[in-house]
Design an enzyme around this catalytic site. Sequence first.
Site, PDB file in Angstrom:
ATOM      1  N   ARG A 106     -24.144 -61.768  12.435  1.00 31.72           N
ATOM      2  CA  ARG A 106     -23.094 -61.432  12.849  1.00 31.72           C
ATOM      3  C   ARG A 106     -21.972 -62.237  12.206  1.00 31.72           C
ATOM      4  NH1 ARG A 106     -21.371 -59.380  17.990  1.00 31.72           N
ATOM      5  NH2 ARG A 106     -23.448 -58.470  18.640  1.00 31.72           N
ATOM      6  N   TYR A 213     -36.137 -59.161  14.947  1.00 30.34           N
ATOM      7  CA  TYR A 213     -36.271 -58.566  13.677  1.00 30.34           C
ATOM      8  C   TYR A 213     -35.760 -59.807  12.587  1.00 30.34           C
ATOM      9  CZ  TYR A 213     -31.148 -57.585  14.781  1.00 30.34           C
ATOM     10  OH  TYR A 213     -29.694 -57.590  15.283  1.00 30.34           O
TER      11      TYR A 213
END
Length: 394
Positions: A106, A213
């Site tokens: 992010r 992930y």
Amino acid sequence: MSERTLIAGAGIGGLATALALARQGARVTVFEARDQPGEAGAGLQLSANAVKALRFLGLEEAVAARATRPEAVELRLPGSGRLVSRVALGKTHETRFGAPYFHIHRADLYEVLAEAADAHAGIQVMTGARVVKVAHGKGAVAVELEGGATTDGDLLIGADGVRSTVREGVAGKDEPVFTGMVAWRACVPIEPGDQPPQVATVWMGRGRHLVTYPLTHRGVMNLIGVVEKSDWREESWSAEGAADEMRAEFGGWHKSVDMWLSRLETPLRWALYERHPLSVWSAGRVALMGDACHAMPPFLAQGAAMALEDAVVLARRIAAMPDDLTRALREYGEARHERTAKVQAASWANAWRFHLESGVLRFCVYGALGLASRVAPGQPGRMFDWIYGYDPAA
Ligand SMILES: Cc1cc2nc3c(=O)[nH]c(=O)nc-3n(C[C@H](O)[C@H](O)[C@H](O)COP(=O)(O)OP(=O)(O)OC[C@H]3O[C@@H](n4cnc5c(N)ncnc54)[C@H](O)[C@@H]3O)c2cc1C
């Protein structure tokens, strides 16, 4: 076009909107409540529809340089580790939908957006500037900031997140709704020799799931766990949950999961809230976008994607009718509400799928998914073609 646009909130949605409008000639002021805006230490999935929005902003390459391109998303069962279903991403996703699928930290996405906004002469981002009221001024709209200062503009976009202040002027007084779920977030180091597969794995437990992930650019594994829990309502990106608590929720699921959990330090934890879909997104020269309008549970990884799409559609409507901004904002909402409500509903359907409790249901649903995967390997995931195939700039 040179209207003066005010935006409340410099999150992913607010910055994307500022960039989309400024590239059309608007002068944009973004008011951000926090002194140091940014994004929490966690990953984000960006499917083709989101990447097409970034392409419109001229940012696809910058994002690609910091992103990982996953080969697939796999649904697995804790305990046995059995593969239930596999949806190919990578080249398959790119060819089918016209843009790649990214995993990105992010903070990296935020940095790309913030740097682009910084570099644009038409955008001013004011930090430590909390919008407290939509006020009346000399222009068509005005905002009042904490401390009393007011600023006028030709239009105002509420990109101020799930606890939006701007929303009340459009939707009346309503509150975010607790979903009954709590999310855990952590990035743990990938060590030399680990070589995790380039896939997103969804571990489907009873009343909970965990997504893992790798974010190769950062050398970390991203962990997102969601647990049904009605007794913890603190809504915060940064409340630090004890690592042992997160281990207790997901420990023993699989040796790879245990390995990542053993490297946890201070996972973040927060309650998940949503907003019920709105059919009207604007009032006069004020409109909503992103989580301020349609905060949704994260089971389809589409909240930020929808905010990016909103930004592009909004800018294009304004460019198409610069002389009637009220109508442009109204038509933007009309163009967006059905799709975002459908994505929100689809996200809830995934929650059901990921969290099945009953052994019989698990056997039937996961058995059917597995069978479909084996009989027609290209089919799983096609039910979301309508999400990924969309191009907000088309
Ligand atoms: C666990 C989890 C996983 C997720 N994973 C994904 C994913 O993989 N892919 C995806 O697409 N989406 C994902 N999402 C959703 C995504 O994070 C959000 O939808 C997205 O960040 C919303 O962006 P926004 O800019 O609308 O709101 P926000 O990010 O909330 O930004 C709002 C900004 O406004 C500021 N602000 C608030 N009030 C005011 C005010 N009064 N005045 C001025 N400023 C104000 C805030 O400080 C903040 O900077 C996930 C969400 C969660 C919870």
